[in-house]
Scaffold this motif. Structure first.
Motif, PDB file in Angstrom:
ATOM      1  N   PRO A  69       0.806  -1.225   0.000  1.00 45.16           N
ATOM      2  CA  PRO A  69       0.000   0.000   0.000  1.00 45.16           C
ATOM      3  C   PRO A  69       0.840   1.277   0.000  1.00 45.16           C
ATOM      4  O   PRO A  69       0.486   2.249  -0.664  1.00 45.16           O
ATOM      5  N   LYS A 129       0.732   4.418  -2.663  1.00 42.86           N
ATOM      6  CA  LYS A 129       0.545   5.817  -2.254  1.00 42.86           C
ATOM      7  C   LYS A 129       1.640   6.704  -2.831  1.00 42.86           C
ATOM      8  O   LYS A 129       1.383   7.838  -3.223  1.00 42.86           O
ATOM      9  N   VAL A 179      -7.311  -4.606  -5.847  1.00 45.58           N
ATOM     10  CA  VAL A 179      -7.016  -4.445  -4.423  1.00 45.58           C
ATOM     11  C   VAL A 179      -7.620  -5.627  -3.687  1.00 45.58           C
ATOM     12  O   VAL A 179      -8.806  -5.919  -3.836  1.00 45.58           O
ATOM     13  N   TYR A 196     -10.843  -0.793   4.899  1.00 45.98           N
ATOM     14  CA  TYR A 196      -9.628  -0.499   4.139  1.00 45.98           C
ATOM     15  C   TYR A 196      -9.953  -0.405   2.646  1.00 45.98           C
ATOM     16  O   TYR A 196      -9.447   0.477   1.944  1.00 45.98           O
ATOM     17  N   GLU A 229     -11.340   2.896   2.004  1.00 48.25           N
ATOM     18  CA  GLU A 229     -10.304   3.928   2.113  1.00 48.25           C
ATOM     19  C   GLU A 229      -9.454   3.985   0.846  1.00 48.25           C
ATOM     20  O   GLU A 229      -9.230   5.059   0.286  1.00 48.25           O
ATOM     21  N   ILE A 230      -8.987   2.844   0.390  1.00 48.12           N
ATOM     22  CA  ILE A 230      -8.118   2.827  -0.795  1.00 48.12           C
ATOM     23  C   ILE A 230      -8.917   3.223  -2.035  1.00 48.12           C
ATOM     24  O   ILE A 230      -8.403   3.896  -2.919  1.00 48.12           O
ATOM     25  N   ARG A 231     -10.184   2.845  -2.077  1.00 48.18           N
ATOM     26  CA  ARG A 231     -11.030   3.255  -3.204  1.00 48.18           C
ATOM     27  C   ARG A 231     -11.089   4.785  -3.273  1.00 48.18           C
ATOM     28  O   ARG A 231     -10.965   5.367  -4.352  1.00 48.18           O
ATOM     29  N   ASP A 240      -8.871   6.819  -2.246  1.00 48.64           N
ATOM     30  CA  ASP A 240      -7.554   7.334  -2.623  1.00 48.64           C
ATOM     31  C   ASP A 240      -7.281   7.240  -4.118  1.00 48.64           C
ATOM     32  O   ASP A 240      -6.585   8.072  -4.675  1.00 48.64           O
ATOM     33  N   TYR A 285     -12.082  -4.341  -6.319  1.00 49.33           N
ATOM     34  CA  TYR A 285     -11.816  -4.553  -4.902  1.00 49.33           C
ATOM     35  C   TYR A 285     -12.411  -5.889  -4.485  1.00 49.33           C
ATOM     36  O   TYR A 285     -13.614  -6.100  -4.633  1.00 49.33           O
ATOM     37  N   ILE A 295      -2.670  -4.515  -5.287  1.00 49.21           N
ATOM     38  CA  ILE A 295      -2.367  -4.039  -3.937  1.00 49.21           C
ATOM     39  C   ILE A 295      -2.876  -5.073  -2.939  1.00 49.21           C
ATOM     40  O   ILE A 295      -4.060  -5.410  -2.940  1.00 49.21           O
ATOM     41  N   ARG A 321      -2.529  -5.539   1.176  1.00 48.89           N
ATOM     42  CA  ARG A 321      -2.009  -4.939   2.407  1.00 48.89           C
ATOM     43  C   ARG A 321      -1.366  -5.989   3.298  1.00 48.89           C
ATOM     44  O   ARG A 321      -0.344  -5.744   3.914  1.00 48.89           O
TER      45      ARG A 321
END
Length: 92
Positions: free
Chosen positions: A9, A13, A36, A43, A46-48, A50, A59, A79, A81
C-alpha cells in the motif's frame, strides 16, 4: 499472483502522490487497472477513495476472488495490504 504487479500500500501511495504532482486530465479509457485485495471492508473503502479518480479499481476480499478475476482480466497493479493473504493462498 504475478509478483511483478504486486505493490505494498505504501508503494501505491507513492505512485499516487507522484502522479498528483504530474497531474493531467485522464481519459477514463486510459486509466490503469488496479486490483485491491484485503479482507477489511473499511480499508477497501479507504483505498477506493484514494485511487478512484486516477485508476480503475476492482476490490475483492479474498484470494479466491482475486485469482478468478485475474484469470479473466489484466491489471497494471495489485495491492495487497497483508502479505499473509498471498502466502496462505499459495499454500492452499
Amino acid at each position: 499472483m504475478p509478483k511483478n504487479l504486486q505493490l505494498e500500500p505504501d508503494e501505491m501511495k507513492e505512485i499516487i502522490e507522484k502522479e498528483k504532482e504530474d497531474y493531467q486530465e485522464i481519459n477514463p479509457l486510459e486509466m490503469k487497472k488496479v486490483l485491491v485485495i484485503d479482507n477489511d471492508p473499511d480499508y477497501l473503502q479507504e483505498i477506493r477513495g484514494d485511487i478512484e479518480n486516477r485508476y480503475k479499481g476492482t476490490y475483492v476480499r479474498d484470494m479466491d476472488k482475486a485469482k478468478k478475476y485475474l484469470s479473466r482480466h489484466d491489471v497494471d497493479y495489485i495491492i495487497v495490504r497483508d502479505i499473509d493473504v498471498i502466502q496462505n493462498a499459495d499454500k492452499g
